[in-house]
Design an enzyme around this catalytic site. Structure first.
Site: not given
Ligand code: SAM
Ligand code: DTB
Ligand code: SF4
Length: 331
Positions: A110, A273
């Site tokens: 990411c 998450r």
């Protein structure tokens, strides 16, 4: 089974489908802790292997000097956090960092930039980063601020799998935290990402002085999007000196676990998450979060600018809990 706490094992669907009302979410949130956790773990097992956790790695490809004034962020040019701003990283350096992350077991990479939105002149470089990371066999994710439809389509074409864009808190509390953009701006970008065919990663931060109802409303907004985000990052505020939220009252751990459980029940098929803030959590608190349905974390020593537990600590925790990393495409 009491009224506030419906039996999810016999009626999983009735509680799993949108639209969610605040009252329904509030009732779950307020249920006895054991009932809430049992329900969350039940929903989790219906949708995922409970002993697998997805590993993502972050890289700040452009740090600091951001024109937005997000009250929690070390990278805003509006605050005196002491962070040194840097230019956009070179593509080959990004690929080299991603290779290290892949070799250490991360399956998703990411890349985050401290921008309000990407400029036209930046697009070639970010497209090259997506293509390069994708070629390593990793899932790609970017978080670059607001996107228009054309930019989203270009990133999709380059092979971008996920775009992270958080709503951060409730619509009501949003203007207390950020004044340079609106909650509606956030939803517009999320619609552009979804329409372009990129998977959505969208969640928020807790522990910013919000009320429980703000946390509930944030989850209601996420769960009532036309499609659930594939990933839902729940960040616990990392207080940063020099920002307006440096002295915010920390969220109580049991309340944090309730938020994770609620996210799991309301978005049964999403990866929830356990994101920022793990360095301030005990192993036991993280274990409870996994039991409540969290099944993704950021790995590595750093997030974007702040500390993260690091590989050794996480490997040890996973061993103690019997958790294994999730492989790409297995769930
Ligand atoms: N500039 C882009 C944006 O805001 O969309 C991407 C980067 S931004 C740092 C990504 C997310 O990190 C924010 O939306 C916020 O949820 C989270 N975040 C930033 N600073 C944080 C902090 N101090 N503690 C917890 N989460 C934080
Ligand atoms: C998300 O929800 N959390 C990540 C990721 N998306 C980009 C970022 C956390 C940032 C924590 C503070 C920092 O490292 O500066
Ligand atoms: Fe900029 Fe993102 Fe930080 Fe807000 S959260 S100041 S948009 S980098």
């Amino acid at each position: 089974m009491n009224e506030l706490c419906p039996d999810l094992t016999s009626d999983p669907i009735g509680w799993a489908l949108p639209p969610w009302t605040r009252a329904e979410a509030q009732a779950l949130h307020d249920a006895p802790f054991n009932d809430l956790l049992f329900q969350a773990q039940t929903v989790h097992r219906q949708n995922f292997d409970p002993n697998k956790v997805q590993l993502s790695r972050l890289l700040s490809i452009k740090t600091g000097g951001c024109p937005e004034d997000c009250g929690y962020c070390s990278q805003s040019a509006h605050h005196e956090s002491g962070l040194k701003a840097s230019k956009l990283m070179e593509v080959r350096r990004v690929i080299a960092e991603a290779t290290k992350a892949r070799d250490a077991g991360a399956t998703r990479y990411c890349m985050g930039a401290a921008w309000r939105n990407p400029k036209a002149r930046d697009m070639d470089a970010v497209v090259a980063m997506v293509e390069g990371v994708k070629a390593l066999g990793m899932e790609t994710c970017m978080t670059l601020g607001m996107l228009d439809l054309e930019q989203a389509a270009r990133l999709k074409q380059a092979g971008l799998d996920y775009y992270n864009h958080n709503i951060d808190t409730s619509e009501r509390y949003y203007s207390e935290i950020i004044s340079t953009r609106t909650f509606a701006d956030r939803l517009d970008t999320l619609a552009n990402v979804r329409d372009s065919g990129i998977k959505v990663c969208c969640g928020g931060i807790v522990g910013m002085g919000e009320e429980p109802v703000d946390r509930i409303d944030m989850l209601v907004t996420l769960a009532n999007l036309p499609e659930h985000p594939e990933s839902v990052p729940i960040n616990m505020l990392i207080p940063i000196e020099g920002t307006p939220l440096a002295e915010a009252k920390p969220i109580e751990p049991i309340e944090f676990v309730r938020v994770i459980a609620l996210a799991r029940i309301m978005m049964p098929k999403s990866h929830v998450r356990l994101s920022a803030g793990r360095t301030a959590m005990t192993d036991e608190m993280q274990a409870l979060c996994f039991f409540a349905g969290a099944n993704s974390i950021f790995v590595g020593d750093t997030l974007l600018t702040a500390d993260n537990p690091g590989e050794d600590k996480d490997t040890l925790l996973f061993q103690r809990l019997g958790i294994e990393p999730m492989e790409i495409g297995t769930q």
